[in-house]
Design a protein around this motif. Structure first.
Motif, PDB file in Angstrom:
ATOM      1  N   THR A  96    -130.630 -16.947  30.020  1.00  0.00           N
ATOM      2  CA  THR A  96    -131.368 -17.794  30.984  1.00  0.00           C
ATOM      3  C   THR A  96    -130.585 -18.103  32.252  1.00  0.00           C
ATOM      4  O   THR A  96    -131.154 -18.626  33.209  1.00  0.00           O
ATOM      5  CB  THR A  96    -131.860 -19.124  30.387  1.00  0.00           C
ATOM      6  N   GLY A  97    -129.283 -17.832  32.299  1.00  0.00           N
ATOM      7  CA  GLY A  97    -128.525 -18.116  33.519  1.00  0.00           C
ATOM      8  C   GLY A  97    -128.363 -19.609  33.762  1.00  0.00           C
ATOM      9  O   GLY A  97    -128.104 -20.387  32.839  1.00  0.00           O
TER      10      GLY A  97
ATOM     11  N   PHE B 157    -123.554 -15.532  32.526  1.00  0.00           N
ATOM     12  CA  PHE B 157    -123.869 -16.963  32.581  1.00  0.00           C
ATOM     13  C   PHE B 157    -122.567 -17.731  32.401  1.00  0.00           C
ATOM     14  O   PHE B 157    -121.567 -17.187  31.918  1.00  0.00           O
ATOM     15  CB  PHE B 157    -124.917 -17.363  31.527  1.00  0.00           C
TER      16      PHE B 157
ATOM     17  N   ASN C  55    -124.957 -23.258  32.340  1.00  0.00           N
ATOM     18  CA  ASN C  55    -125.972 -22.748  31.414  1.00  0.00           C
ATOM     19  C   ASN C  55    -126.382 -23.841  30.435  1.00  0.00           C
ATOM     20  O   ASN C  55    -125.579 -24.706  30.071  1.00  0.00           O
ATOM     21  CB  ASN C  55    -125.416 -21.545  30.656  1.00  0.00           C
TER      22      ASN C  55
END
Length: 533
Positions: A104-105, A151, A500
């Protein structure tokens, strides 16, 4: 404390065009359709419903594609119900989107989705006879792998190091077992850490590509809220955009209309993206190259491939999946295939959407309401206690470092560093001299003014010297404030753009998602500080 709200206009991280949009200034008014208020959605619904009145095939294609894409995921009644609702002409979507960042970063991936889910809930309350489905649009066709391959977990950067070409959504997950091993070593063995390990493992080691893995993660985190994740890289969807793609290839409509809009921008507004004459890529599993028209032929940048006009149009009609819209054309494609009312995005996204209204009008596609996604900072009790002891407010930490340093110095100094009273006294003293100067020649008045400015400059110099001396004297207290600011703004930027979600999830588990959903109000256009414990 309750969640704290800070106007975006007071924060240095937002551009002029976004601040003016939020203030609904006249300068921005030509570039958007309707402002995001609950009341304005009624007209938006009516307009979109009229546009889609003759579009049952588009709804059927959308539902068919989504059902196929969800076949491999754990069944979820909320998601299944929302997909079924999309068949109804009384159902509309609210859409956000993002790149396929590894795991998801940054945190704002979650804030985008939470904003979208919460807006659907508000709309359902306001318009109970309609249905609203939250859509997460995966940017599967992007080809900039470097932007999505990592991330940040605390101060550690987890990187997916490999060669990549073509659309990232089609990229297979080979090598992610090594990334999992690296990530696993950073996590403990408590319950929430195990959940994170399973989430990463099941997403990337049990699915064939980054698109499927990202869909799985979003489904696991937000499936109970009915979030529907869409990969629009599908021939069945692109067939509905063939006419618009053809128009871009032949008539350069986007190039003309977007450039006209950019020319109309006030000079203080930064242009986010510039259109190309052709805003389509040619897409294969191995390559995504710009289509360039030159010498009466259409070339694909980066490969030895060229088409005559008739050949390219035949290719478009036979294989629409091979044509991929760029950042200018993708929003139009989205609004063609979705019964969408509103797009929710970050400041950069809003800035380029504001370039597109005239292009949409020329394309006879309804321009969506544009809503700036919620932005937030997750604050722990420990952080907030430190703030309180330092007699600071959360908003203070968003200043430039030198501004915070000066504020703290003035705040805790026992000496008044403000020389404004002395400046006023000086001006009063010179008032008599100016009265005298009025009775004599002009050169004397000029001399009085010069002397006054010289003495004011001297006071300002002394004020700076005193401030500097107090900074040295109060260095320990100032350093504690600056240290907290560095923790609050990792790498000098907003937490949501760096950290993150896993960094917080390891401590709070699924309660973190609940806190985010509870803490964000999509129509409250202010920055939110969310207390998470």
């Amino acid at each position: 404390m309750d969640n704290l709200k800070i106007p975006y206009q007071d924060l240095r991280f937002y551009s002029n065009i976004i601040k003016d949009y939020l203030d609904r200034k006249d300068e921005v008014r030509p570039f958007y359709h309707r402002f995001p208020t609950l009341h304005n959605f009624e007209a938006q619904i009516q307009e979109k419903q009229a546009e889609w009145k003759e579009a049952p095939p588009k709804r059927a294609s959308l539902v068919e594609v989504l059902r196929d894409q969800y076949q491999s995921l754990p069944e979820n009644e909320h998601v299944a119900s929302n997909i079924n609702l999309l068949s109804s002409d009384n159902t509309f979507t609210i859409t956000t989107g993002h790149q396929l960042n590894l795991f998801t970063g940054p945190l704002y991936f979650l804030y985008k989705i939470a904003s979208t889910i919460n807006l659907c809930k508000k709309l359902k309350e306001a318009y109970p006879d309609r249905n609203f489905v939250p859509i997460f649009w995966m940017a599967t066709e992007d080809h900039d792998f470097e932007e999505v391959q990592y991330f940040n977990f605390g101060d550690r950067k987890i990187v997916y190091d490999r060669e990549a070409g073509g659309a990232v959504g089609r990229l297979d997950n080979s090598g992610l077992d090594k990334v999992y091993d690296s990530f696993e070593t950073l996590l403990g063995n408590h319950e929430h850490a195990k959940q994170l390990k399973n989430l990463f493992k099941n997403a990337y080691l049990s699915h064939k590509n980054l698109a499927d893995a990202t869909r799985y993660i979003a489904h696991e985190l937000f499936g109970q809220e009915g979030l529907v994740v869409l990969d629009a890289d599908d021939a069945r969807l692109k067939q509905h955009a063939i006419g618009h793609f053809e128009q871009d290839l032949l008539d350069n409509l986007a190039f003309e209309r977007v450039n006209e809009t950019i020319d109309a921008f006030p000079p203080e507004y930064k242009v986010q993206v510039n259109p190309r004459e052709i805003n389509l890529f040619y897409l294969t599993d191995e390559h995504r190259g710009r289509i360039i028209f030159k010498d009466e032929k259409y070339f694909v940048d980066g490969v030895d491939l060229a088409f005559a006009k008739a050949e390219l149009l035949k290719e478009l009609h036979d294989h629409p999946e091979r044509f991929s819209p760029n950042v200018i054309l993708r929003p139009l494609y989205q609004e063609i295939i979705l019964p969408n009312l509103c797009y929710i995005g970050g400041g950069g996204e809003m800035a380029y959407w504001l370039e597109l209204k005239s292009f949409f009008e020329a394309s006879k596609v309804t321009f969506p309401i544009l809503l700036l996604r919620n932005s937030a900072h997750l604050a722990t009790s420990k952080e907030l206690d430190k703030l309180s002891r330092l007699k600071l407010q959360p908003a203070d930490l968003f200043q430039e470092e030198f501004e915070l340093e000066e504020q703290v110095t003035r705040q805790i100094s026992h000496i008044n560093i403000d020389f404004e009273p002395q400046k006023r006294h000086l001006k009063n003293q010179f008032a008599d001299l100016y009265d005298l100067a009025e009775k004599t020649e002009k050169s004397f008045k000029t001399a009085v003014a010069a002397q006054e400015q010289k003495q004011i400059n001297g006071l300002e110099h002394l004020e700076k010297r005193l401030l500097k001396a107090q900074k040295r004297k109060l260095a320990d207290e100032i350093e504690r404030s600056l240290k907290l600011q560095k923790e609050w703004l990792p790498s000098g930027g907003l937490q949501e753009r760096v950290t993150n979600f896993s960094y917080f999830y390891q401590n709070y588990g699924s309660d973190l998602i609940d806190k985010i959903l509870e803490g964000l109000d999509p129509l409250d256009l202010r920055f939110t500080v969310i207390k998470i414990d």
